[in-house]
Motif scaffolding. Structure first.
Motif, short mmCIF file in Angstrom:
data_model
loop_
_atom_site.label_atom_id
_atom_site.label_comp_id
_atom_site.label_asym_id
_atom_site.label_seq_id
_atom_site.Cartn_x
_atom_site.Cartn_y
_atom_site.Cartn_z
N GLN A 65 30.26 91.92 -27.21
CA GLN A 65 29.45 91.03 -28.09
C GLN A 65 30.13 89.74 -28.47
O GLN A 65 30.52 89.55 -29.51
N ILE A 66 30.81 89.00 -27.34
CA ILE A 66 31.61 87.78 -27.70
C ILE A 66 30.91 86.58 -26.94
O ILE A 66 30.34 86.67 -25.91
N PRO A 67 31.08 85.48 -27.69
CA PRO A 67 31.71 85.36 -28.99
C PRO A 67 30.66 85.87 -29.95
O PRO A 67 29.40 86.04 -29.61
N ALA A 68 30.92 86.32 -31.21
CA ALA A 68 30.23 86.94 -32.25
C ALA A 68 29.06 86.21 -32.28
O ALA A 68 28.90 85.18 -32.84
N GLU A 69 27.80 87.28 -32.14
CA GLU A 69 26.37 86.22 -32.34
C GLU A 69 25.85 86.50 -33.73
O GLU A 69 24.86 86.06 -34.18
N SER A 70 26.68 87.31 -34.58
CA SER A 70 25.89 87.71 -35.79
C SER A 70 27.15 88.00 -36.92
O SER A 70 28.29 88.38 -36.17
N ILE A 71 27.02 88.13 -38.01
CA ILE A 71 28.06 88.41 -38.90
C ILE A 71 28.34 90.10 -38.60
O ILE A 71 29.65 90.49 -38.71
N LYS A 72 27.45 90.85 -38.43
CA LYS A 72 27.99 92.38 -37.99
C LYS A 72 28.83 92.44 -36.76
O LYS A 72 29.73 92.96 -37.16
N ALA A 73 28.71 91.66 -35.86
CA ALA A 73 29.55 91.59 -34.70
C ALA A 73 30.83 91.09 -34.91
O ALA A 73 31.85 91.60 -34.72
N ALA A 74 30.89 89.82 -35.73
CA ALA A 74 32.10 89.32 -36.27
C ALA A 74 32.95 90.25 -37.16
O ALA A 74 34.01 90.50 -37.09
N GLU A 75 32.15 91.27 -38.01
CA GLU A 75 33.11 92.24 -38.81
C GLU A 75 33.55 93.17 -37.90
O GLU A 75 34.77 93.87 -38.27
N LEU A 76 33.00 93.74 -36.76
CA LEU A 76 33.41 94.71 -35.75
C LEU A 76 34.65 94.16 -35.21
O LEU A 76 35.57 94.77 -34.99
#
Length: 422
Positions: A65-76
C-alpha cells in the motif's frame, strides 16, 4: 533425495529426511512487508523479545500500500520503519525498492540452497533460484524473528517434466496456468512442486520466477527449479559470494508422489476465468469477453521481459477507448530500465498509465480497483472474488502478451490476431 529434501536436511542438521518427517530448520532469510509485518511486530513484542535473532537476516519491504493512501496505511508504514530502525534491519522504503518478490533477488537476498520464509504466500517465487522458499503467517514470522528457526513437515513432491518449444506469444505464464488448470487449486496441497525438463532448462530467470510464483495457486508448499548456469549468471552480479550449488540437484533415484508431463509445443495462450485460478481455458474457448481494464505488472509478470513483450504489441497502437490500461514495473530497477529502453514512452503514447513500482490493484490496493460489473484482464496471480475491488467485478488472468493485445481491441484477444491485423 530430491532438491527440496536435501535443502531441508541440511537446514535441520540431518544427513537425510523423508516426506512426512517433522524437522526444525534454521532459517537463512526472513522477509516481511507493510501489510503483514505490523502484526508480526506486534506478536514479537508480545513474546517479550527485545532483539531479533540476527538483524542481517531479516528484510523489510514496503510494497503493498505505497505510497500510503490512508492514515491507517501510513501508521502501518510508520510501525515498520520504527521497528527496522530499532532492530537495525535492512528496509526498502517507498521509492527505494519495489514489489518484495522482485526486490529480494534483485538485491541479493536470495541464494540457492537457502531456506527463506516470508509473511506472504508468494514467497515461493524464490524457488526459481534453487532455494526452499515458502510463505508463513505473521505470528510465525514473529517466532522466526525471535529464534531463527521454524518447523516444517517435509513435503511430498510432485515432479513436473516440461518439454517442447513455445509458439510465438505463448509464455511461461501460459504454462503455469495450464498446469494449475490440470492439477487444480488443491492438486498440490503442502507438496513441493519441482519443475524440470528441457523447456524449464531453456527458460529465462524471469520465466522461472513466474512459474514458481504461482506454485502456491495449486496449493504447493514450495515451487523449485534446480539452479544452473543461468542462475549463476543472474546472481553473481548481485551477491558478494555465490555458494557452490553443484550438488543442489535431485538424485536420479529420488522418490516423487507424482510425476506429471507437459508438452508446450502446441499450447495456445491460456486464460484463468472468474473466479478461480484453476478455471483455465485456452483462449480460443473463452469467447467474446469485453474488458474495462488491462493490468500489466505484479510479482508474477512485472519484470523487464514482460514489459518488453507488452511494448512489442502496443508499439504504434492505441488502447481502446473505454479501456483503462495500467503498467506497473515490479521494481525501481526495472522501472529505470523500462525508461532507458523507451518502453515507458511506448506505453504512455498508447494511452496506458505507468505507475510506481508497487503491488497496485493486485491485492485490492489503492490504484486500479474495479467497480461492480467491470472486467479486468490481468497478469497477476489471483482472480478471487473481490481481489481487485468490487465483489461483483470479474478478473481474468493472462500473459502480458494477451493483456496488451486485449487493451488494444477492448476484449480478451490472442496477440496474433492484433499483429496479423496490421
Amino acid at each position: 533425495m530430491n532438491i527440496t529434501e536435501k535443502i531441508l536436511a541440511k537446514a535441520s542438521n540431518k544427513t537425510s529426511v523423508t516426506p512426512g518427517e517433522i524437522v526444525d530448520a534454521n532459517v537463512d532469510v526472513l522477509m516481511t512487508h507493510d501489510l503483514t509485518g505490523p502484526l508480526a511486530v506486534e506478536s514479537f513484542k508480545k513474546i517479550g523479545a527485545e532483539k531479533v535473532w540476527d538483524n542481517k537476516k531479516i528484510v523489510v519491504i514496503l510494497d503493498h500500500q505505497i505510497p500510503a493512501e490512508s492514515i491507517k496505511a501510513a501508521e502501518l508504514h510508520k510501525t515498520m520503519r520504527q521497528f527496522a530502525k530499532e532492530q537495525k534491519l535492512r528496509i526498502y522504503d517507498v521509492g527505494r525498492g519495489g514489489i518484495c518478490h522482485q526486490v529480494m533477488p534483485d538485491q541479493g537476498h536470495v541464494l540457492p540452497g537457502a531456506v527463506i520464509v516470508g509473511s506472504d504466500s508468494h514467497t515461493c517465487t524464490y524457488g526459481a533460484f534453487g532455494a526452499f522458499s515458502t510463505g508463513i503467517g505473521s505470528t510465525e514470522a514473529a517466532a522466526v524473528m525471535t529464534t531463527g528457526k521454524i518447523w516444517f513437515k517435509v513435503p511430498q513432491s510432485i515432479k513436473t517434466v516440461v518439454n517442447g518449444k513455445f509458439s510465438k506469444y505463448v509464455t511461461p505464464k501460459d504454462l503455469i496456468l495450464n498446469m494449475i488448470g490440470k492439477l487444480g487449486v488443491d492438486g498440490a496441497i503442502y507438496k513441493s512442486a519441482e519443475f524440470t525438463g528441457s523447456t524449464i532448462r531453456e527458460m529465462s530467470i524471469s520465466g522461472r520466477m513466474t512459474i514458481c510464483n504461482m506454485a502456491v495457486e495449486m496449493g504447493a508448499k514450495n515451487g523449485i527449479i534446480e539452479p544452473d548456469d543461468l542462475t549463476r549468471e543472474y546472481l553473481q552480479k548481485r551477491v558478494n559470494t555465490l555458494p557452490d550449488f553443484a550438488a543442489l540437484k535431485s538424485d536420479k533415484d529420488a522418490q516423487y508422489e507424482q510425476i506429471v508431463e507437459f508438452d508446450v509445443s502446441k499450447m495456445e495462450p491460456q486464460i484463468a476465468c472468474p473466479s478461480s485460478v484453476d478455471n483455465v481455458k485456452p483462449i480460443s474457448e473463452v469467447g467474446d469477453v469485453p474488458i474495462d481494464q488491462a493490468f500489466i505488472g505484479s510479482c508474477t509478470n512485472g519484470r523487464l521481459e514482460d514489459l518488453r513483450l507488452a511494448a512489442q504489441i502496443l508499439k504504434g497502437k492505441k488502447v481502446k477507448d473505454g479501456v483503462r490500461a495500467l503498467v506497473i514495473p515490479a521494481s525501481q530497477e526495472i522501472y529505470k530500465q523500462a525508461l532507458t529502453e523507451g518502453l515507458t514512452e511506448i506505453f504512455t503514447d498508447a494511452g496506458a498509465i505507468v505507475c510506481g513500482s508497487a503491488c497496485g490493484p493486485c491485492l485490492g490496493g489503492h490504484i486500479g480497483l474495479l467497480a461492480a460489473n467491470e472486467t479486468c484482464v490481468s497478469t497477476s496471480n489471483r482472480n478471487f472474488i473481490g481481489r481487485m475491488g468490487s465483489t461483483q467485478a470479474n478478473v481474468y488472468l493472462a500473459s502480458p502478451a494477451v493483456v496488451a493485445a486485449s487493451a488494444v481491441t477492448g476484449k480478451i484477444t490472442n496477440p496474433t490476431a492484433v499483429l496479423e491485423a496490421q
